[in-house]
Design an enzyme around this catalytic site. Structure first.
Site, PDB file in Angstrom:
ATOM      1  N   TYR A  58     -40.631 -80.461  18.835  1.00 48.68           N
ATOM      2  CA  TYR A  58     -41.556 -80.107  17.573  1.00 48.68           C
ATOM      3  C   TYR A  58     -41.253 -81.500  17.022  1.00 48.68           C
ATOM      4  O   TYR A  58     -40.339 -82.064  16.982  1.00 48.68           O
ATOM      5  CB  TYR A  58     -40.904 -79.381  16.732  1.00 48.68           C
ATOM      6  CG  TYR A  58     -40.714 -77.741  17.027  1.00 48.68           C
ATOM      7  CD1 TYR A  58     -42.189 -77.252  17.617  1.00 48.68           C
ATOM      8  CD2 TYR A  58     -39.573 -76.934  17.222  1.00 48.68           C
ATOM      9  CE1 TYR A  58     -41.673 -76.275  17.615  1.00 48.68           C
ATOM     10  CE2 TYR A  58     -39.601 -75.503  17.536  1.00 48.68           C
ATOM     11  CZ  TYR A  58     -40.989 -74.801  17.891  1.00 48.68           C
ATOM     12  OH  TYR A  58     -41.282 -73.961  18.513  1.00 48.68           O
ATOM     13  N   ASP A  72     -42.532 -81.138  24.741  1.00 50.50           N
ATOM     14  CA  ASP A  72     -42.430 -81.865  24.175  1.00 50.50           C
ATOM     15  C   ASP A  72     -41.862 -80.684  22.820  1.00 50.50           C
ATOM     16  O   ASP A  72     -42.220 -80.460  22.160  1.00 50.50           O
ATOM     17  CB  ASP A  72     -42.795 -83.207  23.488  1.00 50.50           C
ATOM     18  CG  ASP A  72     -43.885 -83.093  23.049  1.00 50.50           C
ATOM     19  OD1 ASP A  72     -44.631 -81.970  22.154  1.00 50.50           O
ATOM     20  OD2 ASP A  72     -43.850 -84.077  22.279  1.00 50.50           O
ATOM     21  N   PHE A 117     -38.508 -74.784  21.847  1.00 52.14           N
ATOM     22  CA  PHE A 117     -39.181 -73.397  20.538  1.00 52.14           C
ATOM     23  C   PHE A 117     -38.238 -73.179  19.232  1.00 52.14           C
ATOM     24  O   PHE A 117     -38.336 -72.825  18.763  1.00 52.14           O
ATOM     25  CB  PHE A 117     -39.292 -72.698  21.758  1.00 52.14           C
ATOM     26  CG  PHE A 117     -40.780 -72.771  22.517  1.00 52.14           C
ATOM     27  CD1 PHE A 117     -42.490 -72.740  22.375  1.00 52.14           C
ATOM     28  CD2 PHE A 117     -40.495 -72.741  24.349  1.00 52.14           C
ATOM     29  CE1 PHE A 117     -42.804 -72.880  23.659  1.00 52.14           C
ATOM     30  CE2 PHE A 117     -41.255 -72.653  25.348  1.00 52.14           C
ATOM     31  CZ  PHE A 117     -42.848 -73.144  24.906  1.00 52.14           C
ATOM     32  N   HIS A 176     -50.321 -70.111  26.907  1.00 52.44           N
ATOM     33  CA  HIS A 176     -49.184 -71.021  25.630  1.00 52.44           C
ATOM     34  C   HIS A 176     -49.256 -69.485  24.595  1.00 52.44           C
ATOM     35  O   HIS A 176     -50.325 -69.618  23.529  1.00 52.44           O
ATOM     36  CB  HIS A 176     -49.200 -72.176  25.258  1.00 52.44           C
ATOM     37  CG  HIS A 176     -48.386 -72.780  24.752  1.00 52.44           C
ATOM     38  ND1 HIS A 176     -47.848 -72.809  23.369  1.00 52.44           N
ATOM     39  CD2 HIS A 176     -47.250 -73.310  25.307  1.00 52.44           C
ATOM     40  CE1 HIS A 176     -46.719 -73.849  23.148  1.00 52.44           C
ATOM     41  NE2 HIS A 176     -46.178 -74.083  24.076  1.00 52.44           N
TER      42      HIS A 176
END
Length: 245
Positions: free
Chosen positions: A82, A80, A93, A212
């Protein structure tokens, strides 16, 4: 609050780009008839009214802007957006506003990219240049509330992004999937199972998996995974121009 049909998100979102509308539900401006997730629409309206919607309403479809389905070559799945002030702008990202502190996950991504393909580790935090080359930077959940990670998870966005990914795959015989972390990998696995069940051949896809890039998990396999050079090798094997990471 009542919300239905194509007007449901007009108050706080631009319409999705035309090439994608056949994969987007009517409640958020597309053409697919789907039940309106009233809880999500209410949460979006409330966050927007208080200036706390991340990303801003006109950036919700940022990952799809300027990138038609047949132009997608690489898919990078985020979770989801920031939730810091000014960070999210619709690309997973990526940080669109200059001068902000680099988020830890993005820092690890760009450090790995520099180690892998020699890119500038001090480059811009805005990854729009990747998107312009055919990299779909898609979050599974397209919005959140300022200061609240995951505020809009499991409320309805997941079915929208799943349809977007299916639509992208239909437009291309092969894709590179860069899957960081279990949520991205599980989402892709569900798509693979759907394709197997329906007899769709995606055997030409290249799937790159690792942990991740979050500081909590990057050391478990993300660091040193070299996904950027691997993606470019796949593209070149298909006769395509590599990504300038």
């Amino acid at each position: 609050m009542k919300a239905s049909g194509q007007g449901a998100l007009k108050r706080f979102s631009t319409l999705p780009p035309e090439p994608w509308r056949c994969a987007i539900p009517t409640w958020c401006g597309g053409l697919v008839e789907e039940r309106v997730p009233h809880g999500l629409v209410e949460a979006l309206e409330q966050a927007d009214q208080h200036g706390m919607l991340c990303p801003a309403r006109h950036q919700i479809w940022g990952a799809l802007e300027g990138l038609s389905p047949h132009e997608v070559r690489v898919v990078i799945l985020g979770q989801d957006p920031y939730h810091g002030q000014g960070q999210a702008h619709g690309l997973a990202f990526s940080v669109g506003r200059p001068g902000l502190r680099r988020p830890p996950s993005l820092r690890n991504i760009l450090e790995e990219c520099a180690a892998d393909v020699g890119s500038d580790p001090l480059r811009s935090d805005d990854l729009s240049d990747w998107a312009m080359q055919g990299v779909l930077l898609l979050n599974t959940v397209l919005t959140t509330t300022l200061g609240q990670a995951g505020a809009h998870q499991a409320m309805g966005w997941e079915s929208v992004t799943r349809n977007v990914l299916i639509h992208a795959a239909k437009a291309r015989p092969h894709l590179v999937w860069i899957l960081w972390g279990k949520p991205a990998q599980n989402l892709h696995a569900s798509l693979v199972q759907m394709w197997l069940d329906s007899g769709v051949d995606r055997s030409q896809d290249v799937v790159l998996r690792s942990s991740h890039p979050s500081p909590l998990s990057a050391y478990r396999g993300f660091q040193g995974s070299r996904p950027f050079s691997a993606a470019n090798r796949a593209l070149q094997a298909w006769g395509e121009i590599p990504i300038r990471w």
